[in-house]
Design an enzyme around this catalytic site. Sequence first.
Site, mmCIF file in Angstrom:
data_model
loop_
_atom_site.group_PDB
_atom_site.id
_atom_site.type_symbol
_atom_site.label_atom_id
_atom_site.label_comp_id
_atom_site.label_asym_id
_atom_site.label_seq_id
_atom_site.Cartn_x
_atom_site.Cartn_y
_atom_site.Cartn_z
ATOM 1 N N ASN A 7 7.644 -28.982 0.097
ATOM 2 C CA ASN A 7 7.802 -28.000 -0.691
ATOM 3 C C ASN A 7 8.962 -27.223 -0.643
ATOM 4 O O ASN A 7 9.393 -26.649 0.543
ATOM 5 C CB ASN A 7 6.645 -26.991 0.012
ATOM 6 C CG ASN A 7 6.511 -25.459 -0.784
ATOM 7 O OD1 ASN A 7 7.313 -25.272 -1.558
ATOM 8 N ND2 ASN A 7 5.590 -24.991 -0.081
ATOM 9 N N ARG A 90 5.377 -29.795 -4.082
ATOM 10 C CA ARG A 90 4.658 -28.738 -4.769
ATOM 11 C C ARG A 90 5.772 -28.178 -5.938
ATOM 12 O O ARG A 90 6.894 -28.175 -5.610
ATOM 13 C CB ARG A 90 4.626 -27.527 -3.889
ATOM 14 C CG ARG A 90 4.310 -26.184 -4.608
ATOM 15 C CD ARG A 90 4.389 -24.982 -3.552
ATOM 16 N NE ARG A 90 3.908 -24.103 -3.924
ATOM 17 C CZ ARG A 90 4.383 -22.835 -3.837
ATOM 18 N NH1 ARG A 90 5.419 -22.392 -2.888
ATOM 19 N NH2 ARG A 90 3.757 -21.561 -4.608
ATOM 20 N N HIS A 179 -0.676 -19.687 -7.534
ATOM 21 C CA HIS A 179 -1.589 -19.949 -6.468
ATOM 22 C C HIS A 179 -2.578 -20.862 -6.650
ATOM 23 O O HIS A 179 -3.720 -21.103 -6.012
ATOM 24 C CB HIS A 179 -2.422 -18.696 -5.931
ATOM 25 C CG HIS A 179 -1.137 -17.861 -5.281
ATOM 26 N ND1 HIS A 179 -1.370 -16.237 -5.346
ATOM 27 C CD2 HIS A 179 -0.199 -17.913 -4.282
ATOM 28 C CE1 HIS A 179 -0.369 -15.778 -4.443
ATOM 29 N NE2 HIS A 179 0.323 -16.632 -4.071
ATOM 30 N N ARG A 240 6.072 -6.832 -4.179
ATOM 31 C CA ARG A 240 6.209 -6.915 -5.671
ATOM 32 C C ARG A 240 5.305 -5.776 -6.063
ATOM 33 O O ARG A 240 4.159 -5.423 -5.549
ATOM 34 C CB ARG A 240 5.654 -8.376 -6.176
ATOM 35 C CG ARG A 240 6.596 -9.276 -6.054
ATOM 36 C CD ARG A 240 5.905 -10.745 -6.003
ATOM 37 N NE ARG A 240 5.939 -11.643 -5.210
ATOM 38 C CZ ARG A 240 5.247 -12.719 -5.131
ATOM 39 N NH1 ARG A 240 4.343 -13.250 -5.898
ATOM 40 N NH2 ARG A 240 5.284 -13.582 -3.877
ATOM 41 N N GLU A 383 -2.948 -25.848 0.749
ATOM 42 C CA GLU A 383 -2.420 -26.475 -0.378
ATOM 43 C C GLU A 383 -1.847 -27.518 -0.020
ATOM 44 O O GLU A 383 -1.815 -28.775 -0.739
ATOM 45 C CB GLU A 383 -1.362 -25.439 -0.683
ATOM 46 C CG GLU A 383 -1.808 -24.040 -1.277
ATOM 47 C CD GLU A 383 -0.917 -22.935 -1.427
ATOM 48 O OE1 GLU A 383 -0.816 -22.365 -0.163
ATOM 49 O OE2 GLU A 383 -0.096 -22.429 -2.460
#
Length: 397
Positions: A7, A90, A179, A240, A383
């Site tokens: 990743n 990823r 996600h 965010r 993940e």
Amino acid sequence: MIVLVVNCGSSSLKYQLVNMDNEEVMAKGLVEKIGLPDSQLTHKWNGQKKVVQQSIPDHQVAVKLVLDSLTDAGCGVIKTMDAIDAVGHRVVHGGEEFACSTLINDEVMAALEKCSAYAPLHNPPNIIGINACKAIIPNVPQVGVFDTAFHQTMPPKAFMYGLPYELYKEDGIRRYGFHGTSHRYVAGQVAKVMGVPVEKLRIINCHLGNGSSLAAIKYGKCIDTTMGFTPLAGVLMGTRCGDIDPAIVTSVMEKHGLSTKEMDALMNKKSGVLGISGVSSDFRDLGDAASKGNERAQLALDMFHYQVRKLIGALAAAMEGVDVITFTAGVGENGIDDRAAICQGLEYLGAKLDAERNDVRGKDTLISTDDSTVKMYVIPTDEEIMIARDTKELVSK
Ligand code: AMP
């Protein structure tokens, strides 16, 4: 089969080496500050840890360092690089091109480059990571696993924005969702824990971490999600802003003379619970500050809990009901008080939290009462294992 999961971020590389015969994580680690003065590798294996501090100018050097560590006589877990059967990467954005994971070839690389336009911060480091692996272990098959892929089953009425249609056709402006690998893992895992096929469940998964998104997963397929064209949309997050009136963007830019870059930074890095509280983007810090009477920290938490609860209601409406609500990621897995606050007032849906069962962190657990018609679970996300499973499946074909 041994799979290396990679990743890559702009200055980091996370990895896991997984033995797919039993899904055991043989080693894992993180390369940080690639291209910066104080770069380092933290490698973990067999309950041990080694930190290597050295110059790591680029991702190719980082990949080489990871492979050296994995094959090292002291901290290694495999004899040679030949033991690695495949690499799973990823990739943040797969656009409309990738509705599932894919074996990487030249054609796929070209499509990935195209998708970079949608995720200029995230996709280029993913591509650099793939190229770095290709350069060092050219004969090992590589697989791309996309954050957006799981959401490609959304119908147009869910993914279109009320903008001129040409912007969708010509520029790909639409909701993509993110996600996805986490949402897919949690949906499969909660179904397994419940002993019910995922095809029989309407699941709302709340992935609540530094970045947060909710997904409505109806009978195994995502039908709507809260993130949008970018991961800036939906619930307010660590830094965010989440959903805001789009007119605010031009209004603030005009009033404060901000460039697009500055406005982008304001919404992505200076907003969310950090912007509201002025304390931190970290939910543990907010909880501490709020308990000491910091009103803005409490407001940030109240906003977060309220927005998540409101979006649960919206997604339940989208699926015409809900059977299971799951909580995952840093806050979802560990935030006992956060889950309690979110679930307060969900009783009308038939979702009743059990305070005692909710006193849990980081393990698959039922947290709703026996008479709750909507089941609620904590399901820690994974993940990496999804990336490794997809990689194994594609390479075995
Ligand atoms: P993630 O992005 O999934 O790694 O999640 C990071 C977020 O999880 C941070 O805001 C952490 O403060 C939050 N988190 C981790 N542990 C806890 C905890 N025990 N209680 C509340 N939030 C937590």
